[in-house]
Design a protein around this motif. Structure first.
Motif, PDB file in Angstrom:
ATOM      1  N   PRO A  60       0.833  -1.212   0.000  1.00 43.76           N
ATOM      2  CA  PRO A  60       0.000   0.000   0.000  1.00 43.76           C
ATOM      3  C   PRO A  60       0.860   1.252   0.000  1.00 43.76           C
ATOM      4  CG  PRO A  60       0.180  -0.852   2.220  1.00 43.76           C
ATOM      5  CD  PRO A  60       0.890  -1.845   1.332  1.00 43.76           C
ATOM      6  N   GLU A  61       0.253   2.369  -0.300  1.00 42.10           N
ATOM      7  CA  GLU A  61       0.976   3.638  -0.230  1.00 42.10           C
ATOM      8  C   GLU A  61       1.343   3.885   1.229  1.00 42.10           C
ATOM      9  OE1 GLU A  61       0.329   8.412  -1.199  1.00 42.10           O
ATOM     10  OE2 GLU A  61      -1.068   6.914  -1.995  1.00 42.10           O
ATOM     11  N   THR A  62       2.629   4.035   1.487  1.00 40.42           N
ATOM     12  CA  THR A  62       3.120   4.145   2.857  1.00 40.42           C
ATOM     13  C   THR A  62       3.728   5.524   3.093  1.00 40.42           C
ATOM     14  OG1 THR A  62       3.547   1.762   3.001  1.00 40.42           O
ATOM     15  CG2 THR A  62       4.713   3.169   4.562  1.00 40.42           C
ATOM     16  N   VAL A  63       3.345   6.129   4.203  1.00 34.49           N
ATOM     17  CA  VAL A  63       3.830   7.464   4.565  1.00 34.49           C
ATOM     18  C   VAL A  63       5.105   7.327   5.397  1.00 34.49           C
ATOM     19  CG1 VAL A  63       3.301   9.592   5.825  1.00 34.49           C
ATOM     20  CG2 VAL A  63       1.486   8.392   4.569  1.00 34.49           C
ATOM     21  N   HIS A  64       6.100   8.136   5.068  1.00 29.83           N
ATOM     22  CA  HIS A  64       7.345   8.181   5.841  1.00 29.83           C
ATOM     23  C   HIS A  64       7.454   9.568   6.452  1.00 29.83           C
ATOM     24  CE1 HIS A  64      12.049   8.228   5.897  1.00 29.83           C
ATOM     25  NE2 HIS A  64      11.524   8.064   7.107  1.00 29.83           N
ATOM     26  N   GLU A  65       7.401   9.625   7.770  1.00 27.80           N
ATOM     27  CA  GLU A  65       7.517  10.891   8.479  1.00 27.80           C
ATOM     28  C   GLU A  65       8.500  10.759   9.641  1.00 27.80           C
ATOM     29  OE1 GLU A  65       2.934  12.492   7.702  1.00 27.80           O
ATOM     30  OE2 GLU A  65       3.647  12.136   9.746  1.00 27.80           O
ATOM     31  N   LYS A  66       8.902  11.904  10.174  1.00 20.78           N
ATOM     32  CA  LYS A  66       9.749  11.929  11.368  1.00 20.78           C
ATOM     33  C   LYS A  66       9.006  12.687  12.468  1.00 20.78           C
ATOM     34  CE  LYS A  66      14.375  11.741   9.230  1.00 20.78           C
ATOM     35  NZ  LYS A  66      14.981  10.701  10.050  1.00 20.78           N
ATOM     36  N   HIS A  67       8.976  12.090  13.651  1.00 23.63           N
ATOM     37  CA  HIS A  67       8.288  12.728  14.775  1.00 23.63           C
ATOM     38  C   HIS A  67       9.052  12.495  16.070  1.00 23.63           C
ATOM     39  CE1 HIS A  67       4.522  13.661  12.647  1.00 23.63           C
ATOM     40  NE2 HIS A  67       4.683  12.495  12.025  1.00 23.63           N
ATOM     41  N   ARG A  68       8.835  13.394  17.019  1.00 23.50           N
ATOM     42  CA  ARG A  68       9.261  13.153  18.390  1.00 23.50           C
ATOM     43  C   ARG A  68       8.105  12.501  19.139  1.00 23.50           C
ATOM     44  NH1 ARG A  68      11.566  18.165  17.157  1.00 23.50           N
ATOM     45  NH2 ARG A  68      13.833  18.269  17.493  1.00 23.50           N
ATOM     46  N   CYS A  69       8.409  11.881  20.257  1.00 26.20           N
ATOM     47  CA  CYS A  69       7.356  11.269  21.053  1.00 26.20           C
ATOM     48  C   CYS A  69       7.736  11.353  22.527  1.00 26.20           C
ATOM     49  CB  CYS A  69       7.134   9.815  20.644  1.00 26.20           C
ATOM     50  SG  CYS A  69       8.563   8.747  20.948  1.00 26.20           S
ATOM     51  N   MET A  70       6.851  10.904  23.410  1.00 23.93           N
ATOM     52  CA  MET A  70       7.116  10.971  24.846  1.00 23.93           C
ATOM     53  C   MET A  70       8.336  10.148  25.235  1.00 23.93           C
ATOM     54  SD  MET A  70       3.466  10.996  26.835  1.00 23.93           S
ATOM     55  CE  MET A  70       3.376   9.231  26.721  1.00 23.93           C
ATOM     56  N   VAL A  71       8.501   9.021  24.566  1.00 27.69           N
ATOM     57  CA  VAL A  71       9.629   8.143  24.897  1.00 27.69           C
ATOM     58  C   VAL A  71      10.939   8.728  24.386  1.00 27.69           C
ATOM     59  CG1 VAL A  71      10.576   5.821  24.643  1.00 27.69           C
ATOM     60  CG2 VAL A  71       8.111   6.142  24.854  1.00 27.69           C
ATOM     61  N   HIS A  72      10.886   9.370  23.205  1.00 26.68           N
ATOM     62  CA  HIS A  72      12.089   9.967  22.601  1.00 26.68           C
ATOM     63  C   HIS A  72      11.804  11.443  22.287  1.00 26.68           C
ATOM     64  CE1 HIS A  72      12.148   5.619  21.399  1.00 26.68           C
ATOM     65  NE2 HIS A  72      13.328   5.723  21.965  1.00 26.68           N
ATOM     66  N   PRO A  73      11.759  12.295  23.311  1.00 24.17           N
ATOM     67  CA  PRO A  73      11.367  13.696  23.099  1.00 24.17           C
ATOM     68  C   PRO A  73      12.447  14.577  22.473  1.00 24.17           C
ATOM     69  CG  PRO A  73      11.913  13.330  25.409  1.00 24.17           C
ATOM     70  CD  PRO A  73      11.977  11.994  24.738  1.00 24.17           C
ATOM     71  N   LEU A  74      13.695  14.172  22.532  1.00 24.00           N
ATOM     72  CA  LEU A  74      14.780  15.032  22.074  1.00 24.00           C
ATOM     73  C   LEU A  74      15.137  14.852  20.607  1.00 24.00           C
ATOM     74  CD1 LEU A  74      17.172  14.776  25.161  1.00 24.00           C
ATOM     75  CD2 LEU A  74      15.422  16.496  24.685  1.00 24.00           C
ATOM     76  N   LYS A  75      14.798  13.704  20.053  1.00 26.07           N
ATOM     77  CA  LYS A  75      15.208  13.405  18.692  1.00 26.07           C
ATOM     78  C   LYS A  75      14.035  12.858  17.874  1.00 26.07           C
ATOM     79  CE  LYS A  75      18.590  10.637  16.096  1.00 26.07           C
ATOM     80  NZ  LYS A  75      19.660   9.611  16.189  1.00 26.07           N
ATOM     81  N   GLU A  76      13.913  13.335  16.649  1.00 24.35           N
ATOM     82  CA  GLU A  76      12.863  12.825  15.763  1.00 24.35           C
ATOM     83  C   GLU A  76      13.206  11.413  15.300  1.00 24.35           C
ATOM     84  OE1 GLU A  76      12.548  15.695  12.624  1.00 24.35           O
ATOM     85  OE2 GLU A  76      10.902  16.743  13.645  1.00 24.35           O
ATOM     86  N   HIS A  77      12.185  10.587  15.173  1.00 25.12           N
ATOM     87  CA  HIS A  77      12.385   9.203  14.758  1.00 25.12           C
ATOM     88  C   HIS A  77      11.607   8.924  13.477  1.00 25.12           C
ATOM     89  CE1 HIS A  77      14.526   7.304  18.200  1.00 25.12           C
ATOM     90  NE2 HIS A  77      14.141   8.423  18.767  1.00 25.12           N
TER      91      HIS A  77
END
Length: 292
Positions: A60-77
């Motif tokens: 399927p068409e797959t989205v690739h994004e970078k985000h921070r989260c609560m577990v990794h707040p300092l670096k986008e994943h």
């Protein structure tokens, strides 16, 4: 009962590991978007495997994004997600709700009651979208509970209930691949159920809880019989998998199916060997001291 379908990092290429992690983070992201923090805490590697498998199969068409989260707040994943990720997120809610329902019926625990109230509304929303799938899952779990209450010792029958549940989860859509996907899920579900029973044996014995392997555990050659049984079941699962035209993510999927799913078994088996050697050494020392 989940947490067994994981990758084995030492044998993964780095690019595959980071991609696998991106599917995992993508599922976490979608769970939070669709179901909030309550959804996010249901994240499992087992459903990440399903996302990776179905994405490889259906492309399927797959989205690739970078985000921070609560577990990794300092670096986008990196995060990879698509319509299959949304499906897996919804199924996570269904499984979590029934987990609490099962615990409430069995133990009447306050934790289970709180969980039921926490996830009931989310479950009802998913049930409206997937009524037939929820009906099948509910039926499988009800039959499994009846077997467990009756103290059923037929491991094939008992594990088959969870196998049918997993088979249903693997059916993302009805098409030419449905039969192989269902069978693959069925055998993987049986593998997970038996491995979970193997992993929990001593705890269940101590607590007086049901475990379909308790009778077998007192027989000679128990460890080897468990290994042979799991190997045969996983061979059937792998045969179904190899008949699917998966190209993308194939190394990740084979790493999980052929190596990763054995992680818990090998850890437990090694621990049992160590404990057995320790007991033998103590007996020998006891004999030397004239204690026996």
């Amino acid at each position: 009962m989940f947490g067994y379908v994981t990758a084995y990092k030492p044998e993964m290429k780095m690019k595959d590991f980071y991609k696998y992690k991106a599917y995992y983070c993508g599922l976490c992201h979608v769970l939070e978007e669709r179901h909030g923090l309550r959804g996010q805490v249901t994240l499992t590697y087992d459903m990440t495997f399903l996302v990776t498998l179905l994405t490889s199969l259906y492309e399927p068409e797959t989205v690739h994004e970078k985000h921070r989260c609560m577990v990794h707040p300092l670096k986008e994943h990196d995060m990879l997600f698509n319509e299959i990720t949304e499906y897996a997120a919804d199924m996570n809610i269904v499984l979590t709700y029934y987990h609490f329902l099962d615990d409430w019926k069995d133990e009447k625990s306050k934790t289970a009651l709180v969980g039921l109230h926490t996830y009931r509304k989310l479950y009802r929303q998913v049930e409206e979208k997937y009524p037939e799938k929820c009906r099948v899952i509910r039926k499988c779990l009800a039959k499994l509970q009846n077997y467990e209450k009756a103290g059923e010792t037929d491991i094939d029958a008992v594990s088959g209930c969870f196998g049918k549940l997993m088979g249903e989860l693997f059916l993302f859509r009805k098409d030419v691949w449905s039969k192989n996907l269902w069978k693959m899920g069925f055998y993987l579900g049986k593998f997970i159920y038996i491995l979970d029973a193997y992993d929990d044996l001593e705890k269940d014995r101590a607590q007086g809880s049901y475990n379909p392997l308790l009778q077998m555990a007192d027989e000679e050659g128990y460890e080897e019989r468990c290994r042979q049984m799991l190997t045969m079941i996983l061979a059937e699962c792998s045969n179904c998998f190899e008949m699917l035209p998966c190209v993308e993510n194939i190394d990740i999927l084979r790493n999980i199916l052929y190596v990763g799913v054995w992680n818990k078994f090998e850890e437990k088996s090694a621990a049992e060997d160590t404990a057995g050697k320790s007991r033998l050494e103590e007996e020998i020392k006891g004999e030397d001291r004239g204690e026996l």
